[in-house]
Design a protein around this motif. Structure first.
Motif, PDB file in Angstrom:
ATOM      1  N   ARG A  38       0.834  -1.220   0.000  1.00 17.42           N
ATOM      2  CA  ARG A  38       0.000   0.000   0.000  1.00 17.42           C
ATOM      3  C   ARG A  38       0.865   1.265   0.000  1.00 17.42           C
ATOM      4  O   ARG A  38       0.572   2.218  -0.726  1.00 17.42           O
ATOM      5  N   ASP A  42       0.817   3.972  -2.954  1.00 15.31           N
ATOM      6  CA  ASP A  42       0.436   5.351  -2.663  1.00 15.31           C
ATOM      7  C   ASP A  42       1.559   6.350  -2.908  1.00 15.31           C
ATOM      8  O   ASP A  42       1.312   7.555  -2.971  1.00 15.31           O
ATOM      9  N   LYS A  44       3.128   6.820  -5.595  1.00 10.31           N
ATOM     10  CA  LYS A  44       2.905   7.328  -6.952  1.00 10.31           C
ATOM     11  C   LYS A  44       4.198   7.495  -7.754  1.00 10.31           C
ATOM     12  O   LYS A  44       4.169   8.014  -8.860  1.00 10.31           O
ATOM     13  N   ASP A  99       5.283   6.647   4.127  1.00  8.30           N
ATOM     14  CA  ASP A  99       3.859   6.982   4.112  1.00  8.30           C
ATOM     15  C   ASP A  99       3.696   8.502   4.135  1.00  8.30           C
ATOM     16  O   ASP A  99       4.463   9.209   4.791  1.00  8.30           O
ATOM     17  N   HIS A 100       2.687   9.002   3.399  1.00  5.81           N
ATOM     18  CA  HIS A 100       2.466  10.446   3.290  1.00  5.81           C
ATOM     19  C   HIS A 100       2.438  11.138   4.650  1.00  5.81           C
ATOM     20  O   HIS A 100       2.981  12.240   4.797  1.00  5.81           O
TER      21      HIS A 100
END
Length: 191
Positions: A38, A42, A44, A99-100
């Protein structure tokens, strides 16, 4: 200093970035494969592999990979890597992603320092390799600053030209060879 930092070889530990507060370095487990997939999806920017490959990676290459966990055990980022068969003193970094919610805190650099120290604790580590596409300036900065922190040079050569990729539209993959990794002294005793 955290327990994970105390286990790092002395010379690498001296120049290593600290994990951001509230996060800890850990070895991935198979159960982390879905979360790693994931985070990669995410991002990108990474080439996304199948979810199955991330499960295998966590099983077969856990010793040469790391994750960052928050206080609840949730993944904040990861690095996957492996030892290059033809160069057993070379760590190849396959993917790095944060992770963002945890970006902008220096986590990628701390993960990279933690990974190389972890691997160097088990074997002589002379170099680190990774490939980066020309448009990925964040990865270029990450690996260039890693080399600077550890007094290593960076040699860049095109490893895979764009024409080698069958799906078209893929930029060339530039090999970053970082060496020499500093010689390691024994880890300081813990008191």
């Amino acid at each position: 200093m955290t327990a994970a930092q105390a286990d790092l070889p002395t010379d690498l530990r001296a120049n290593s970035l600290k994990m951001p507060e509230g996060l800890r370095l850990d070895t991935p487990a198979v159960a982390d494969g879905a979360a790693i997939w994931r985070i990669a999806r995410d991002s990108k920017v990474l080439d996304l592999n199948s979810s199955y490959s991330y499960l295998l990676w966590c099983r077969d290459f856990a010793a040469t990979s790391v994750v960052a966990r928050d206080a609840d055990g949730e993944l904040a980022g990861f690095i996957t890597g492996y030892i290059r068969p033809e160069r057993p003193r070379t760590l190849v970094v396959w993917q790095v992603a944060v992770d963002h919610a945890h970006r902008g805190r220096g986590l990628a650099g701390a993960l990279l320092d933690g990974l190389t120290s972890k691997v160097a604790a088990d074997r002589e580590l002379v170099s680190v390799e990774t490939t980066i596409t020309p448009d990925n300036t964040a990865s270029e900065r990450l690996f260039t600053s890693y080399a600077q922190r550890h007094g290593a040079s960076v040699e860049r050569t095109v490893l895979f030209d764009a024409g080698l990729f069958p799906d078209g539209g893929h930029e060339p993959e530039v090999l970053f060879l970082i060496e020499p990794i500093p010689p390691l002294a024994p880890a300081a005793p813990r008191g």
